[in-house]
Scaffold this motif. Sequence first.
Motif, PDB file in Angstrom:
ATOM      1  N   UNK A  46     -40.365  20.314  24.118  1.00  0.00           N
ATOM      2  CA  UNK A  46     -41.566  19.503  24.358  1.00  0.00           C
ATOM      3  C   UNK A  46     -41.515  18.217  23.553  1.00  0.00           C
ATOM      4  N   UNK A  47     -42.242  17.212  24.008  1.00  0.00           N
ATOM      5  CA  UNK A  47     -42.298  15.952  23.289  1.00  0.00           C
ATOM      6  C   UNK A  47     -42.917  16.134  21.923  1.00  0.00           C
ATOM      7  N   UNK A  48     -42.445  15.369  20.969  1.00  0.00           N
ATOM      8  CA  UNK A  48     -42.963  15.478  19.610  1.00  0.00           C
ATOM      9  C   UNK A  48     -44.431  15.080  19.585  1.00  0.00           C
ATOM     10  N   UNK A  49     -45.259  15.948  19.016  1.00  0.00           N
ATOM     11  CA  UNK A  49     -46.694  15.711  18.972  1.00  0.00           C
ATOM     12  C   UNK A  49     -47.468  16.612  19.900  1.00  0.00           C
ATOM     13  N   UNK A  50     -46.784  17.332  20.796  1.00  0.00           N
ATOM     14  CA  UNK A  50     -47.467  18.212  21.738  1.00  0.00           C
ATOM     15  C   UNK A  50     -48.120  19.371  21.009  1.00  0.00           C
ATOM     16  N   UNK A  51     -49.362  19.658  21.366  1.00  0.00           N
ATOM     17  CA  UNK A  51     -50.062  20.808  20.832  1.00  0.00           C
ATOM     18  C   UNK A  51     -49.853  21.997  21.771  1.00  0.00           C
ATOM     19  N   UNK A  52     -49.792  23.217  21.230  1.00  0.00           N
ATOM     20  CA  UNK A  52     -49.600  24.379  22.096  1.00  0.00           C
ATOM     21  C   UNK A  52     -50.815  24.629  22.965  1.00  0.00           C
ATOM     22  N   UNK A  53     -50.596  25.313  24.074  1.00  0.00           N
ATOM     23  CA  UNK A  53     -51.720  25.722  24.912  1.00  0.00           C
ATOM     24  C   UNK A  53     -52.508  26.827  24.230  1.00  0.00           C
ATOM     25  N   UNK A  54     -51.787  27.729  23.556  1.00  0.00           N
ATOM     26  CA  UNK A  54     -52.432  28.880  22.934  1.00  0.00           C
ATOM     27  C   UNK A  54     -51.529  29.447  21.854  1.00  0.00           C
ATOM     28  N   UNK A  55     -52.073  30.385  21.101  1.00  0.00           N
ATOM     29  CA  UNK A  55     -51.263  31.140  20.157  1.00  0.00           C
ATOM     30  C   UNK A  55     -51.813  32.551  20.052  1.00  0.00           C
ATOM     31  N   UNK A  56     -50.960  33.449  19.593  1.00  0.00           N
ATOM     32  CA  UNK A  56     -51.328  34.849  19.450  1.00  0.00           C
ATOM     33  C   UNK A  56     -50.942  35.324  18.062  1.00  0.00           C
ATOM     34  N   UNK A  57     -51.796  36.111  17.444  1.00  0.00           N
ATOM     35  CA  UNK A  57     -51.489  36.715  16.156  1.00  0.00           C
ATOM     36  C   UNK A  57     -50.771  38.036  16.415  1.00  0.00           C
ATOM     37  N   UNK A  58     -49.564  38.136  15.898  1.00  0.00           N
ATOM     38  CA  UNK A  58     -48.787  39.359  16.070  1.00  0.00           C
ATOM     39  C   UNK A  58     -48.518  39.988  14.703  1.00  0.00           C
ATOM     40  N   UNK A  59     -48.496  41.310  14.666  1.00  0.00           N
ATOM     41  CA  UNK A  59     -48.135  42.044  13.461  1.00  0.00           C
ATOM     42  C   UNK A  59     -46.764  42.657  13.683  1.00  0.00           C
ATOM     43  N   UNK A  60     -45.804  42.250  12.879  1.00  0.00           N
ATOM     44  CA  UNK A  60     -44.427  42.700  13.055  1.00  0.00           C
ATOM     45  C   UNK A  60     -43.939  43.310  11.748  1.00  0.00           C
ATOM     46  N   UNK A  61     -42.958  44.222  11.833  1.00  0.00           N
ATOM     47  CA  UNK A  61     -42.391  44.817  10.603  1.00  0.00           C
ATOM     48  C   UNK A  61     -41.702  43.756   9.756  1.00  0.00           C
ATOM     49  N   UNK A  63     -46.719  22.264  30.571  1.00  0.00           N
ATOM     50  CA  UNK A  63     -47.160  21.929  29.217  1.00  0.00           C
ATOM     51  C   UNK A  63     -48.597  21.416  29.254  1.00  0.00           C
ATOM     52  N   UNK A  64     -49.438  21.803  28.291  1.00  0.00           N
ATOM     53  CA  UNK A  64     -50.845  21.389  28.283  1.00  0.00           C
ATOM     54  C   UNK A  64     -51.021  19.980  27.735  1.00  0.00           C
ATOM     55  N   UNK A  65     -51.466  19.070  28.556  1.00  0.00           N
ATOM     56  CA  UNK A  65     -51.702  17.698  28.102  1.00  0.00           C
ATOM     57  C   UNK A  65     -53.025  17.604  27.349  1.00  0.00           C
ATOM     58  N   UNK A  66     -53.987  18.425  27.740  1.00  0.00           N
ATOM     59  CA  UNK A  66     -55.334  18.291  27.176  1.00  0.00           C
ATOM     60  C   UNK A  66     -55.487  18.921  25.794  1.00  0.00           C
ATOM     61  N   UNK A  67     -54.558  19.781  25.366  1.00  0.00           N
ATOM     62  CA  UNK A  67     -54.726  20.480  24.088  1.00  0.00           C
ATOM     63  C   UNK A  67     -54.840  19.507  22.918  1.00  0.00           C
ATOM     64  N   UNK A  68     -53.923  18.547  22.830  1.00  0.00           N
ATOM     65  CA  UNK A  68     -53.971  17.582  21.737  1.00  0.00           C
ATOM     66  C   UNK A  68     -55.201  16.701  21.778  1.00  0.00           C
ATOM     67  N   UNK A  69     -55.660  16.375  22.994  1.00  0.00           N
ATOM     68  CA  UNK A  69     -56.862  15.540  23.131  1.00  0.00           C
ATOM     69  C   UNK A  69     -58.098  16.296  22.654  1.00  0.00           C
ATOM     70  N   UNK A  70     -58.210  17.570  23.059  1.00  0.00           N
ATOM     71  CA  UNK A  70     -59.333  18.400  22.599  1.00  0.00           C
ATOM     72  C   UNK A  70     -59.270  18.598  21.081  1.00  0.00           C
ATOM     73  N   UNK A  71     -58.062  18.724  20.540  1.00  0.00           N
ATOM     74  CA  UNK A  71     -57.903  18.941  19.095  1.00  0.00           C
ATOM     75  C   UNK A  71     -58.475  17.761  18.311  1.00  0.00           C
ATOM     76  N   UNK A  72     -58.201  16.551  18.768  1.00  0.00           N
ATOM     77  CA  UNK A  72     -58.741  15.355  18.099  1.00  0.00           C
ATOM     78  C   UNK A  72     -60.260  15.322  18.218  1.00  0.00           C
ATOM     79  N   UNK A  73     -60.785  15.662  19.395  1.00  0.00           N
ATOM     80  CA  UNK A  73     -62.235  15.659  19.612  1.00  0.00           C
ATOM     81  C   UNK A  73     -62.913  16.674  18.702  1.00  0.00           C
ATOM     82  N   UNK A  74     -62.322  17.866  18.563  1.00  0.00           N
ATOM     83  CA  UNK A  74     -62.902  18.891  17.687  1.00  0.00           C
ATOM     84  C   UNK A  74     -62.816  18.477  16.227  1.00  0.00           C
ATOM     85  N   UNK A  75     -61.727  17.843  15.831  1.00  0.00           N
ATOM     86  CA  UNK A  75     -61.578  17.368  14.453  1.00  0.00           C
ATOM     87  C   UNK A  75     -62.686  16.387  14.101  1.00  0.00           C
TER      88      UNK A  75
END
Length: 651
Positions: free
Chosen positions: A250-265, A290-302
């Motif tokens: 992905x292009x540098x600066x792209x924010x992920x669409x989502x993330x998941x918390x995983x518990x691993x050994x 790739x999600x274009x809106x994720x980074x835009x929403x991130x700035x708005x929430x910040x």
Amino acid sequence: MATSEAILQVLLPRLHHSDLCTKSLNSVHTIKANVNNRRIKIPVSTQVHSCSRKSQNCRRRVYALQSRGSVFHEKTDVGRLESMGCQCQQAEGVSGLTTGDHDETRFKEKTRRLTSNPINGKISAPSIEGYGVGQQLKHEKEDLVINGKAAAAGTTKDKLDKGKVNVIEDEAWNLLRNSIVYYCNNQVGTIAANDPSSSNILNYDQVFIRDFIPSGIAFLLKGEYDIVRNFILHTLQLQSWEKTMDCYSPGQGLMPASFKVRTVPLDGDDSATEDVLDPDFGEAAIGRVAPVDSGLWWIILLRAYGKCSGDLSLQERIDVQTGIKMILKLCLADGFDMFPTLLVTDGSCMIDRRMGIHGHPLEIQALFYSALLSAREMLAPEDASADLIRALNNRLIALSFHIREYYWIDMKKVNEIYRYKTEEYSYDAVNKFNIYPDQIPSWLVEFMPSKGGYLIGNLQPAHMDFRFFSLGNLWSIVSSLATVDQSHAILDLIEAKWDELVADMPFKICYPALEGQEWQIITGSDPKNTPWSYHNGGSWPTLLWQLTVACIKMNRPEVALKAVEVAERRISQDKWPEYYDTKRARLIGKQAQLYQTWSIAGYLVAKLLLANPSAAKSLVNEEDSELVNAFSLISANPRRKRVRRRQSFII
């Protein structure tokens, strides 16, 4: 101490940014942080952190990184660098910012009794039905007797209705808190849906950036700031790294669409585990977009976080400033496109599958404009940012003119398009994009009221998408991308076409739906996007909060209040669905998830804002005088001839 930390931030910028990357990759820098009144060392030279647990004790480990070009790779047995962890510390929690009274404390204690202990964000749901019934009976008992006498019929009905609304709000808050995801015992987001009766989870157990926005705003309006701060910082650490899809990065600066918390050994120790953050940049998504809106929403929430909490230290941090710049550079990069709008593919925003919105969809342009204005407010004034701010200002002016001039449509504009001449070749052409009058659909003439108008969904050469897209139009009001007159006209259209856009459940995501052969060709016969379902004309309760912000900004809260009252008739009984089907939204979506978090959060934000309209100021963008003046100059002479610039070439 504060001065030392500031110096360390300057000396130790994030390594994954190519402009700030250090040459020595083998050294491990550490900083000191005050965590739980203890001083511990935190490695910041890596993108990978872990939280391990053994006998309730946390221990830290440092991953060795190997440089391959400008990309970091992990040298562990876990495999390729596909998860993100942190040391068991709070993400620099905000002390003294969270507010609350005795009632809120009692409610939190009650909520804790209703919920079980979280395990990686998975919380067993309480008996929602029993909780709601008990509360409703309590309200009914209180309302039926006033000073020992039976209440009048009208008063009783009003109080019963009010009691029912209070029960719905209490249930919504309980559900929202049940959806919170914990990472190293810190709140970092909310999962997309939390239906205990559903076995078809798909990716609804993940934290989506766009889905968390209404949740985050609800917490901000409630005075609970830590979860939003943690979310911002943890998603920032996930920004644009080596995650790949079939060898494409992905292009540098792209924010992920989502993330998941995983518990691993934990490596080498079967009795210990660690929490890791596993992001998805689209490589696992349906359609692999790739999600274009994720980074835009991130700035708005910040920006909203700073406005609500008053804590500007977060946006002033070096790593946060770098994150903002990376998103802007990705969006403002030069390309072959001649328009000031952002060119994206289908499925890159809330409508995340094939719906014929590739090109320059209105939703992305409205979020882009809002993010540019928000970033300009937050960027620190420094020489290194001068060129970026200059490019940002130029884009704001061009974008606002382009959308207002060419995306706007009302009956006057329909008549103008109907009489367009085609194949015009000149700088002074009226039909600049060679739009054919036969493109005007028959439904548009009936749909367009005599008073009102809206911004069309898309514009490309020889193509105008005349569909009404709700989020793009509503956020154009919120961000001031639309003029004041246009904003009122959009709300006029919503009121005039209430039965089409609201009906039995707000709010229609787009109008009208694609049907017949058009649906087959444009969607590829999508079995989920059938006519008047899902993204193809379905109704989404989460859009309530954007509608409310837009109405409050234009001093017309009664429109939003009416929509909220419509939603309250059914949404709780229907178990908070993701979306509704049919033209009038009479059926719960055929594949809709129940207890959808952003349906719950959208309702709560709407209620909080209607109760305190002044809080909407933290979400809206007011157009400044410089933009108004620049736009007026362009509007005065929109058909000016192009001036050929002299350009020197270095050979």
